[in-house]
Every structure is written in structure tokens, then in C-alpha cells.
Design an enzyme around this catalytic site. Structure first.
Site, PDB file in Angstrom:
ATOM      1  N   CYS A 147       0.842  -1.205   0.000  1.00 27.30           N
ATOM      2  CA  CYS A 147       0.000   0.000   0.000  1.00 27.30           C
ATOM      3  C   CYS A 147       0.873   1.250   0.000  1.00 27.30           C
ATOM      4  O   CYS A 147       2.012   1.235   0.405  1.00 27.30           O
ATOM      5  CB  CYS A 147      -0.852   0.030   1.263  1.00 27.30           C
ATOM      6  N   TRP A 168      -3.075  -2.580  -1.412  1.00 29.61           N
ATOM      7  CA  TRP A 168      -2.757  -3.981  -1.708  1.00 29.61           C
ATOM      8  C   TRP A 168      -3.729  -4.771  -0.852  1.00 29.61           C
ATOM      9  O   TRP A 168      -3.686  -4.637   0.376  1.00 29.61           O
ATOM     10  CB  TRP A 168      -1.337  -4.299  -1.298  1.00 29.61           C
ATOM     11  N   LYS A 188      23.796 -15.187   5.572  1.00 29.33           N
ATOM     12  CA  LYS A 188      23.725 -13.718   5.639  1.00 29.33           C
ATOM     13  C   LYS A 188      25.078 -13.138   6.051  1.00 29.33           C
ATOM     14  O   LYS A 188      25.563 -12.182   5.468  1.00 29.33           O
ATOM     15  CB  LYS A 188      22.645 -13.266   6.643  1.00 29.33           C
ATOM     16  N   ASN A 197      -2.116   1.570   5.993  1.00 30.45           N
ATOM     17  CA  ASN A 197      -1.200   0.591   5.438  1.00 30.45           C
ATOM     18  C   ASN A 197      -0.817  -0.334   6.583  1.00 30.45           C
ATOM     19  O   ASN A 197      -0.610   0.119   7.697  1.00 30.45           O
ATOM     20  CB  ASN A 197       0.047   1.328   4.906  1.00 30.45           C
ATOM     21  N   GLY A 198      -0.773  -1.657   6.307  1.00 26.22           N
ATOM     22  CA  GLY A 198      -0.375  -2.601   7.367  1.00 26.22           C
ATOM     23  C   GLY A 198      -1.552  -3.465   7.789  1.00 26.22           C
ATOM     24  O   GLY A 198      -2.426  -3.765   6.987  1.00 26.22           O
ATOM     25  N   GLU A 215      27.691 -13.653   3.168  1.00 26.07           N
ATOM     26  CA  GLU A 215      27.535 -12.948   1.894  1.00 26.07           C
ATOM     27  C   GLU A 215      27.719 -11.439   2.026  1.00 26.07           C
ATOM     28  O   GLU A 215      28.035 -10.806   1.035  1.00 26.07           O
ATOM     29  CB  GLU A 215      26.216 -13.291   1.221  1.00 26.07           C
ATOM     30  N   ARG A 257       5.226   0.053  -5.854  1.00 26.45           N
ATOM     31  CA  ARG A 257       4.999  -0.787  -4.663  1.00 26.45           C
ATOM     32  C   ARG A 257       3.962  -1.876  -4.923  1.00 26.45           C
ATOM     33  O   ARG A 257       3.778  -2.764  -4.106  1.00 26.45           O
ATOM     34  CB  ARG A 257       4.525   0.092  -3.492  1.00 26.45           C
ATOM     35  N   GLU A 311      20.642 -20.022   7.396  1.00 30.13           N
ATOM     36  CA  GLU A 311      20.398 -18.706   6.772  1.00 30.13           C
ATOM     37  C   GLU A 311      21.208 -17.623   7.480  1.00 30.13           C
ATOM     38  O   GLU A 311      21.782 -16.743   6.845  1.00 30.13           O
ATOM     39  CB  GLU A 311      18.904 -18.390   6.808  1.00 30.13           C
ATOM     40  N   HIS A 359      29.722 -34.037  16.616  1.00 29.84           N
ATOM     41  CA  HIS A 359      30.159 -35.122  15.712  1.00 29.84           C
ATOM     42  C   HIS A 359      31.216 -34.612  14.740  1.00 29.84           C
ATOM     43  O   HIS A 359      31.182 -34.889  13.545  1.00 29.84           O
ATOM     44  CB  HIS A 359      28.947 -35.681  14.958  1.00 29.84           C
ATOM     45  N   LYS A 381      22.064 -10.469  -7.691  1.00 27.71           N
ATOM     46  CA  LYS A 381      20.732 -10.543  -7.077  1.00 27.71           C
ATOM     47  C   LYS A 381      19.971 -11.738  -7.637  1.00 27.71           C
ATOM     48  O   LYS A 381      19.263 -12.409  -6.931  1.00 27.71           O
ATOM     49  CB  LYS A 381      19.949  -9.258  -7.340  1.00 27.71           C
TER      50      LYS A 381
END
Ligand code: AGP
Length: 614
Positions: free
Chosen positions: A2, A78, A490, A102-103, A493, A27, A486, A509, A609
Site C-alpha cells: 500500500c 494492496w 547472511k 497501510n499494514g 555474503e 509498490r 540462513e 560429531h 541478485k
């Protein structure tokens, strides 16, 4: 996502509101509207024009039925609660109040219940409830300012609001909680906008409201109040007129902006996959996945690369626990070369932010060649994967510019958890009551992410130490094992520090041989059923000299208070949604470590990307 824009001035606003909405088109949205207080022979009247679809439809509507004034608000929507149609388009009206939002208002059902019998509702949206609350408060004699402030205190969730009120001339009321909102300063005009982009042609002097702030804006004045209703002065930023810089707003990097967008982006993902109004996970039919029937599927094959693959690994736990559906997760570059023994009643899902990753696309095509049903869970609906799969499912996270994926990851997780719940319901493993509770937990995520973002400064301090390390470990159990993977990705990278994610129970182990004095070990462990075991794994590395950072909740912190070198206390989260909320802390940890090291956060060396080569 939104978009909001508003103008309080002494010149005509309608065309400039439309221009502002056009700058917000990037958006994504599915309807739009404007509201103005029009001054005519009958005095000031609150009027609106709304239209489904693109802004050209709204412009046409206004051309047919002109409205104008010197005060107005506008919105690109949205679809949140309620279908993407004109009725549910913003601005919403209730009595004398016009409002854009918005939200997500998490407790809108309870608030609606409180107003039952007193107010008649025109829509199924969460937004409309807020307009009724303000109008109802003014009916009791409250001033507009007190009615607005009082209403904010009743709301739970992550939102940005813009309000104009019939009879309160020349004034916009605005609020920010979890979703960004900025104030633009002009000459005998002032503005509100979702971000600097929305304000780009109106003003380069911008005040970014802080978390919990609300404001009263007129053409000559801007008053800002904090969450305790104390008047505050917020810094005015001079925004570069370059669109790219404007897109970054007041964030130093796109990655940080995208981390902070997550209350809003997760809200948008949620609204596609769940019906929060009825606390239900949408069925495949409601998602327009016509031929998909979770009951007829024997297996799920999730195929992805990088961050998207770790989202898929988390989803394996959800689908197996909630829907009793066997799940295979494959790194796309390995998948077709292992000559997988695929069964016909398997749904192959390509999980991909870009929808263009060569390895994942090749895997999708391989599954199609074997006669499997295929789906693509993507952030770019025009992508190749979305076009070629049998079903395309949007995560609606908005454009992700930072090469290191953040908001796409939490939106992938949100979508996958919603689908796992829907599968569990359809396959008869989730009762209506449990579904209601799970959906309620999902709608709390934007607020819990907002709470976690408040840990930013604490995380920045932890990152300073981490930035001096040569290598690091991330540990987790259950759904937090893929989150550990992950977290390590992060860090690698964007800070270029070597890091490994490991199942906490697996370290002994072998890899524990790498632990030496001062080795940083980040342990992701909410106080769930795995907590005790994970903490004992943490102690195994502590006794060998590791410097441990425990990411947990208040209960976990109390239990482990003398066992970790540092403890980050996240908000209380249910086990199912914890990985989505805990992702924020590991994203910020990697981000601040990279900033301490001065690397190119948004475009790290060697990375792209979208990896469109095998
Ligand atoms: C994410 O941080 C990286 N840029 C990379 O691992 C990425 O997740 C991977 O290349 C998959 O990209 P996709 O989601 O666009 O398919």
C-alpha cells in the site's frame, strides 16, 4: 504494498495526489482512491473517489465526477482484509472521518465487536474499524486530537494511518507503528507520504516519523507526538532528489530499508494467503490454484537456492508436522543430477525471489518433463518461473533491491506456513479451533517483527565484536536449524566472514574440533521443547572457549542467564511462527557486522541478485 499520500495546503490537491500515487505504483496495488474536503456553497464536505485496478481508472473516475479541495489524502491499496474491489478500496469513511491505512490491525475483530450495534459497517476491512473508532470518540465529545490519540491506543498491529475529518479544516492526522510514514515540509503546505518517493516532487525536506509517533499536520504547522503523547521534535532530513536515493528513504542501505519493511511486507504476504476476517487459511481454490488438492498429493518437493532454500527447509518441518505431508527439499543445482525417484502425486514447488534463478528454473522444467504438477512461489509475478509453472503464488514482498535477501525470506516463510496450515486443514489434521489459533498467530507476526526491530541497537553492539572474528558458528534445532543456515549465509555474503550453520546436536560429531578461545557461536533457541537440549549444546562449546550469543525469549533468558556470554531477548512467539520473527535478529546481526567492516552491503563482492547462470 500500500501507498499513502496527503496534502494540507491552500492550493488544489487532486492532481498532485494522483501524481503522488503514480510515484507509488512501484509498490504494487490493486485499487486506489482519494478523499478531499471540498469547499463549496454548502460549506466543507468530505468527498471521495475510488476505483479498482490501476490509477488510470481512478483518474478517469475523477474526470467523470470531479472533486477537489486544498486538503486531501490518497492511497494505493494492496488487498488486505477484504477483496481487492472498489468497496474495500481506501479511503474509508465513517461519519465525519476519512482514513487511509497501510499494514494490519490485528485486533480489528474484537474492536468491531465492541462497536456492534452502534455502527454499521460497509466493508470487511480492518481499516474501516479505525475510522469508526475515531468518529465514535468524537461523538462522545472528544476533540479530534484526543479521539485520534485515544484510538491509536486501542489498536494492536503494524500500521501507518492518514486521516482527515469533516469540520476539522486543513488538518491531517497521521500515525506510524511498524509501517513507515514520512512528513514532507513545503511552503504554506505540508504533506504525508509512505516514503520519500511519494513526496519526491512535493518536498525534499522530510521528517521520518519514528516508531509509535503520531502527528497533526496543517499547511502552516507540524506537531509530532511520541507513543506517550509527549510532543517531540524529529529531525528534518534533506532528501536527495535522485529517485534511487529517494527509494532508500532515510536508510543507509536498501538492505536495512528492506529489513525494516518486513512488518508491512509480511502483512501483504499474509493477506494473499489467509482470510484474517474469518481466521481461515485460504483453500487452493480461493488462491486460484484450481486443480490443486492437498488431499490428493502424496509428497511435496521444494526446490530452491540460497536463502530461498533455507525457507524451504523450514517449511519441511511445517508441512510434515501440520499436514503430515512428506516433503523433500533440494538445492536446485543438485536436484536433477541426482536423478530423483519422483512419484506422480508430487507437487514440485520452485521457491525463488526473482523467479529467474537458472538452477531452480531448470529443476522446475525437469519436474514438468516428469509429469509432476508444478508451482512457483515467487516475488516477481512476471518472472519465467511464474509463467512456466502450473501455478504461480506471489509472496507480495515488493521489489527487493539488496542482493542479500531479507524481506523475501520472511515472506517466503509466511506464505509457506500459510500453505502448510491450509494443507493441514484440507487433509483433516488441523481442527477449526487450531486453525483459528494458528491464523491468529500469523496476524501477530508484523507486530512481533516491529518489536524485534527495537533490538536494533543491542544487535549493533553485538555485531561490533562479531566483526573482529575470522569465523563463526550458528546453531539451531528443529525449524531453527535452517534458520542457523540462513544466519550463516547472511553473515558470509555481506561481511565476508566465514560462518557455518549447524544442527546444534550435530556439532559434537566433528565440527566442535574447530571451537577455540573466542570463537563466536550464535545460538538460536526460543524457549520451546528443544530449548534445554540446545542450551546444553551451547554449554558444550562454552566450556571449550566459545563466545556465545543466545537469541531467545524472556523465559529462555531467565533460564540461561549465566550460561551465555550475551543474550538477545526476542518477543514471545509461538513455535510455528518463531522462525519468521527470529529471522529479523540474524538479518540485523549480519547487517551491522558488515557495516562495521565497511563492505558493500547492498552489492557484496562476487554476488548477483539473481543468478541466471548454472
Ligand atoms: C540471497 O541472500 C542470495 N542473493 C542468494 O542466495 C539467493 O537467495 C539465491 O540466489 C536464490 O535467488 P532466488 O530466490 O531469486 O531464486
Amino acid at each position: 504494498m500500500c501507498g499513502i499520500i496527503g496534502i494540507a495546503g491552500d492550493q488544489s490537491v487532486t492532481n498532485r495526489l494522483l501524481d503522488g500515487l503514480k510515484r507509488l505504483e512501484y509498490r504494487g496495488y490493486d485499487s486506489a482512491g482519494i478523499a478531499v474536503i471540498e469547499n463549496n456553497k454548502d460549506g466543507d464536505i468530505l468527498k471521495r473517489r475510488r476505483a479498482q485496478g490501476k490509477i488510470v481508472n481512478l483518474a478517469e473516475r475523477i474526470k467523470q465526477e470531479p472533486v477537489d479541495g486544498v486538503l486531501g489524502i490518497a492511497h494505493t491499496r494492496w488487498a488486505t482484509h477484504g477483496a481487492p474491489n472498489e468497496t474495500n478500496a481506501h479511503p474509508h469513511f465513517a461519519g465525519r472521518v476519512g482514513l487511509v491505512h497501510n499494514g494490519i490491525i490485528e485486533n480489528f475483530s474484537q474492536l468491531r465487536e465492541q462497536l456492534k450495534g452502534k455502527r454499521s459497517f460497509q466493508t470487511q476491512t480492518d481499516t474501516e474499524v479505525v475510522a469508526h473508532l475515531i468518529d465514535e470518540a468524537m461523538n462522545t465529545g472528544m476533540s479530534a486530537k484526543d479521539a485520534f490519540a485515544n484510538t491509536l491506543k486501542q489498536l494492536t498491529g503494524a500500521f501507518a494511518l492518514g486521516v482527515i475529518i469533516d469540520g476539522i479544516d486543513g488538518t491531517i492526522f497521521a500515525a506510524r507503528r511498524g509501517c513507515p510514514l514520512a512528513i514532507g515540509l513545503g511552503d504554506s503546505e505540508n504533506y504525508i507520504g509512505s516514503d520519500a518517493m511519494a513526496l519526491a516532487t512535493l518536498s525534499t525536506r522530510v521528517i521520518y516519523l519514528e516508531e509509535g509517533d503520531w502527528a497533526i499536520i496543517t499547511k502552516d504547522s507540524v506537531e509530532v507526538f511520541d507513543e506517550n503523547d509527549t510532543a517531540v521534535v524529529r529531525e528534518t532530513t534533506i532528501v536527495s532528489t535522485s529517485m534511487a536515493a529517494a527509494e532508500k528513504g532515510n536508510y543507509r542501505h536498501f538492505m536495512l530499508k528492506e529489513i525494516y519493511e518486513q512488518p508491512e511486507t509480511v502483512s501483504h504476504t499474509l493477506t494473499h494467503f489467509i482470510d484474517a476476517f474469518h481466521y481461515k487459511a485460504k483453500t487452493p481454490k480461493e488462491l486460484e490454484l484450481e486443480n490443486l488438492d492437498w488431499r490428493k498429493l502424496e509428497r511435496l518437493s521444494l526446490i530452491a537456492c540460497g536463502t530461498a532454500a533455507y525457507a524451504a527447509y523450514v517449511a519441511k518441518y511445517w508441512f510434515e508436522q501440520l499436514a503430515l505431508m512428506p516433503v523433500d527439499v533440494d538445492i536446485a543445482s543438485e536436484f536433477r543430477y541426482r536423478k530423483p525417484a519422483l512419484s506422480k502425486n508430487t507437487l514440485a514447488v520452485a521457491v525463488s525471489q526473482s523467479g529467474e534463478t537458472a538452477d531452480t528454473l531448470a529443476a522446475l522444467r525437469y519436474c514438468q518433463s516428469k509429469g509432476l504438477q508444478t508451482a512457483a512461489l515467487v516475488n516477481v509475478l512476471e518472472s519465467t518461473m511464474a509463467r512456466e509453472a502450473d501455478f504461480a503464488m506471489p509472496i507480495n514482498a515488493g521489489p527487493e533491491i539488496g542482493v542479500a535477501s531479507t524481506k523475501a525470506f520472511t515472506s517466503q516463510l509466511t506464505a509457506l506456513l500459510s500453505l502448510a496450515i491450509a494443507a493441514g486443514v484440507q487433509r483433516g489434521h488441523i481442527s477449526e479451533e487450531r486453525e483459528h489459533a494458528l491464523i491468529q498467530s500469523l496476524t501477530q507476526i508484523p507486530r512481533l517483527i516491529t518489536e524485534t526491530l527495537k533490538l536494533d541497537k543491542d544487535i549493533e553492539a553485538l555485531a561490533l565484536d562479531l566483526s573482529k572474528a575470522k569465523s563463526a558458528f550458528y546453531l539451531g534445532r528443529g525449524v531453527h536449524f535452517p534458520l542457523a543456515l540462513e544466519g550463516a549465509l547472511k553473515l558470509k555474503e555481506i561481511s565476508y566472514i566465514h560462518a557455518e550453520g549447524y544442527a546444534a546436536g550435530e556439532l559434537k560429531h566433528g565440527p566442535i574440533a574447530l571451537i577455540e578461545e573466542g570463537t563466536p557461536v550464535i545460538v538460536i533457541a526460543p524457549s520451546d521443547e528443544m530449548f534445554e537440549k540446545t542450551v546444553s549444546n551451547m554449554q558444550e562449546v562454552s566450556t571449550r572457549g566459545a563466545k556465545t550469543i543466545l537469541i531467545t525469549d524472556a523465559k529462555g533468558a531467565k533460564h540461561a542467564k549465566d550460561m551465555a556470554d550475551a543474550i538477545l531477548i526476542c518477543p514471545e512467539v509461538c513455535p510455528e511462527t518463531a522462525p519468521i520473527v527470529y529471522a529479523i535478529s540474524i538479518q540485523l546481526l549480519a547487517y551491522h557486522t558488515a557495516v562495521h567492516l565497511g563492505t558493500d552491503v547492498d552489492q557484496p563482492r562476487n554476488l548477483a541478485k539473481s543468478v541466471t547462470v548454472e
